[in-house]
Design a protein around this motif. Structure first.
Motif, mmCIF file in Angstrom:
data_model
loop_
_atom_site.group_PDB
_atom_site.id
_atom_site.type_symbol
_atom_site.label_atom_id
_atom_site.label_comp_id
_atom_site.label_asym_id
_atom_site.label_seq_id
_atom_site.Cartn_x
_atom_site.Cartn_y
_atom_site.Cartn_z
ATOM 1 N N THR A 167 0.545 12.717 -1.739
ATOM 2 C CA THR A 167 1.409 12.037 -3.231
ATOM 3 C C THR A 167 0.113 12.373 -4.704
ATOM 4 O OG1 THR A 167 0.831 9.513 -2.312
ATOM 5 C CG2 THR A 167 -0.002 9.802 -4.216
ATOM 6 N N TRP A 168 0.765 13.061 -5.084
ATOM 7 C CA TRP A 168 -0.075 13.954 -6.034
ATOM 8 C C TRP A 168 -0.447 12.872 -7.493
ATOM 9 C CZ3 TRP A 168 2.182 14.412 -11.717
ATOM 10 C CH2 TRP A 168 0.938 15.453 -12.341
ATOM 11 N N ASP A 169 -1.433 12.796 -7.831
ATOM 12 C CA ASP A 169 -1.977 12.308 -9.497
ATOM 13 C C ASP A 169 -2.376 10.938 -9.049
ATOM 14 O OD1 ASP A 169 -3.304 12.524 -11.657
ATOM 15 O OD2 ASP A 169 -1.196 11.993 -12.979
ATOM 16 N N GLY A 170 -2.235 10.676 -7.612
ATOM 17 C CA GLY A 170 -2.253 9.186 -7.035
ATOM 18 C C GLY A 170 -0.362 8.663 -8.099
ATOM 19 N N ARG A 171 -0.444 8.942 -8.156
ATOM 20 C CA ARG A 171 1.310 8.137 -8.403
ATOM 21 C C ARG A 171 2.635 8.869 -7.563
ATOM 22 N NH1 ARG A 171 2.471 9.749 -14.105
ATOM 23 N NH2 ARG A 171 1.660 11.858 -13.222
ATOM 24 N N ALA A 178 0.816 -1.444 0.158
ATOM 25 C CA ALA A 178 0.193 -0.476 -0.224
ATOM 26 C C ALA A 178 0.842 1.276 0.132
ATOM 27 C CB ALA A 178 -0.382 -0.022 0.966
ATOM 28 N N GLY A 179 1.639 1.344 -1.077
ATOM 29 C CA GLY A 179 2.647 2.331 -0.834
ATOM 30 C C GLY A 179 3.723 2.405 -0.065
ATOM 31 N N ASP A 180 4.533 3.538 0.863
ATOM 32 C CA ASP A 180 4.973 3.481 1.470
ATOM 33 C C ASP A 180 5.204 2.015 2.794
ATOM 34 O OD1 ASP A 180 6.410 5.273 0.474
ATOM 35 O OD2 ASP A 180 5.786 6.362 1.842
ATOM 36 N N ALA A 181 3.972 1.402 2.886
ATOM 37 C CA ALA A 181 3.973 -0.098 3.683
ATOM 38 C C ALA A 181 3.207 -1.174 3.631
ATOM 39 C CB ALA A 181 3.159 0.880 5.205
ATOM 40 N N PRO A 222 2.745 4.104 -7.326
ATOM 41 C CA PRO A 222 1.340 4.405 -7.441
ATOM 42 C C PRO A 222 -0.027 4.331 -6.049
ATOM 43 C CG PRO A 222 2.327 3.059 -9.038
ATOM 44 C CD PRO A 222 3.154 3.303 -8.039
ATOM 45 N N ARG A 223 -1.524 4.576 -6.369
ATOM 46 C CA ARG A 223 -1.746 4.767 -4.898
ATOM 47 C C ARG A 223 -2.289 3.347 -4.630
ATOM 48 N NH1 ARG A 223 -6.876 8.848 -5.489
ATOM 49 N NH2 ARG A 223 -6.419 7.865 -8.183
ATOM 50 N N GLY A 224 -2.461 2.574 -5.920
ATOM 51 C CA GLY A 224 -2.991 0.849 -5.389
ATOM 52 C C GLY A 224 -1.984 0.298 -5.782
ATOM 53 N N GLY A 225 -0.723 0.561 -5.432
ATOM 54 C CA GLY A 225 0.521 -0.416 -4.373
ATOM 55 C C GLY A 225 1.573 -0.292 -6.025
ATOM 56 N N ALA A 226 2.411 -1.119 -5.559
ATOM 57 C CA ALA A 226 3.608 -1.898 -6.896
ATOM 58 C C ALA A 226 2.636 -2.102 -7.637
ATOM 59 C CB ALA A 226 4.283 -2.773 -5.936
#
Length: 424
Positions: free
Chosen positions: A343-347, A172-175, A418-422
């Motif tokens: 997080t800008w633009d979900g990316r 989930a991004g950083d975690a 990316p907001r949705g993960g890798a």
């Protein structure tokens, strides 16, 4: 040497998970690892029995491995007494040596309030994890929740991925999000809390028939989460999850073989090698989700259509016949205040503290006046993140182009996350 006596939570947890050994929770955590020598975790705690049990079990676990735990209590503000309840839960945890942070969402009432509350809670917990250097966010969903999720997704017409239910762990991004008690019945978790002498908070919305999940809970008629219907749905989810894992491994291999993903937020596909089979469709869905900045992948029919045409737009991304997959410029998010963790633009995730008075947004037409490196397609340049002065809109820096220099905005990084993960 005799084995150490189990803690009160472990002793209570032991006999209540059908067929599980005494170290059921420790074993569940081991399957979610590795965690390293001193893991730092955030646990989402609502005050309900299941998240309270998770916090108690995790507290024992981190104590045994030298880690640290922080409980995140999110006050949605949807009920008049929610603030007082959050403070009470924090007090319970503090009395047991578990530090806690209360975060207020102040959600306005309206449509899809439960969905908005879930997303707001998740984002608050992820921000808390980032701020405290925690690499994992633990959630307390259990076997009954999994059964309800599978039913909900089946009713919504979900495909195989959806019917796999909630994942035990995902990026989930950083975690990493983990669900250590997903195989546990709610009755077992209730017993853990009872053994600790706590009377958990009961959210009345969990039994409100205006919500679909509450109606499904009644239809299952299995409050303990140990009945045949719940068992069958959980087993189905596990079977679909195994298929999902197999497909994701194949997707990762296909992307590695036939695509290149740039840290500047675009990808190049070798379309003939990429193929058009089920793996290719799943791989393109993952890439479109990431490049388009979406939380979830687009619908399978749309992905199949795009792959069949070989070009077009989908989910905020554009695929060219040359295999260039890039962000759709018309769909870019507006500029926002530049601050640590945004997080800008979900990316693109900003880390570090930029100078005051800056916005982060799309480079846009300013790209025309800047030198462009050979690796960057001309069409992609306007979609790059850049820093602008908030007062007059002047371009300040473009980190991915090292403009005006590699030392612009020192200590600040814009990372493709990316907001949705890798991808994959």
């Amino acid at each position: 040497m005799p084995a150490a006596a189990p803690s009160a939570a472990e002793a209570c947890f032991q006999p209540l998970i059908s067929g599980a050994p005494a170290a059921a929770f420790v074993e569940a955590m081991s399957r979610l690892g590795p965690f390293g020598p001193t893991p730092a975790l955030v646990a989402g705690v609502s005050g309900g029995p299941h998240s309270l049990a998770l916090a108690l079990l995790l507290a024992d676990w981190v104590a045994s491995c030298g880690g640290r735990l922080l409980a995140g209590i999110v006050d949605h503000g949807l009920r008049p007494d929610s603030g007082a309840e959050a403070a009470q839960v924090a007090g319970w945890l503090a009395a047991r040596g578990i530090p806690a942070r209360i975060m207020a969402l102040n959600l306005p009432p309206g449509l899809a309030v439960q969905a908005r509350a879930r997303e707001g809670r998740l984002q608050a917990l992820l921000h808390l994890a980032r701020d405290h250097g925690a690499g994992w966010v633990a959630l307390g969903q259990h076997r009954g929740d999994q059964a309800e999720t599978v039913l909900l997704r089946a009713l919504a017409g979900s495909g195989r991925d959806g019917l796999a239910g909630m994942a035990r762990g995902r990026s989930a991004g950083d975690a990493l999000l983990i669900r250590p008690v997903l195989d546990c019945s709610p009755a077992a978790l209730e017993a853990v809390v009872a053994a600790a002498g706590l009377a958990p908070v009961r959210d009345p919305s969990n039994s409100n028939p205006r919500f679909t999940r509450a109606r499904l809970r009644v239809a299952l008629a299995d409050p303990d989460g140990e009945g045949p219907a719940t068992e069958a749905l959980a087993a189905a989810a596990a079977a679909f999850a195994r298929r999902r894992l197999h497909l994701r491994r194949a997707v990762a291999a296909r992307i590695a073989e036939a695509a290149w993903v740039s840290e500047a937020g675009f990808a190049r596909l070798d379309l003939p090698r990429f193929g058009q089979d089920v793996v290719a469709r799943a791989a393109l869905a993952a890439l479109v989700r990431a490049i388009g900045g979406a939380t979830y992948a687009p619908a399978p029919a749309g992905v199949a259509g795009l792959l069949g045409r070989g070009a077009g737009s989908l989910g905020g991304a554009i695929l060219g016949r040359d295999g260039l997959l890039m962000r759709e410029e018309a769909a870019l998010a507006p500029a926002c205040r530049a601050r640590d963790g945004v997080t800008w633009d979900g990316r693109f995730r900003l880390s570090g503290q930029p100078p005051p008075g800056l916005l982060v947004g799309a480079l846009g037409s300013a790209a025309a006046g800047l030198p462009r490196p050979g690796w960057l397609p001309a069409a992609v340049a306007p979609t790059l993140p850049a820093f602008f002065a908030a007062d007059d809109g002047a371009l300040v820096a473009v980190p991915s182009l090292s403009y005006p220099s590699a030392e612009s905005c020192p200590g600040v990084r814009l990372r493709f996350a990316p907001r949705g993960g890798a991808v994959g």
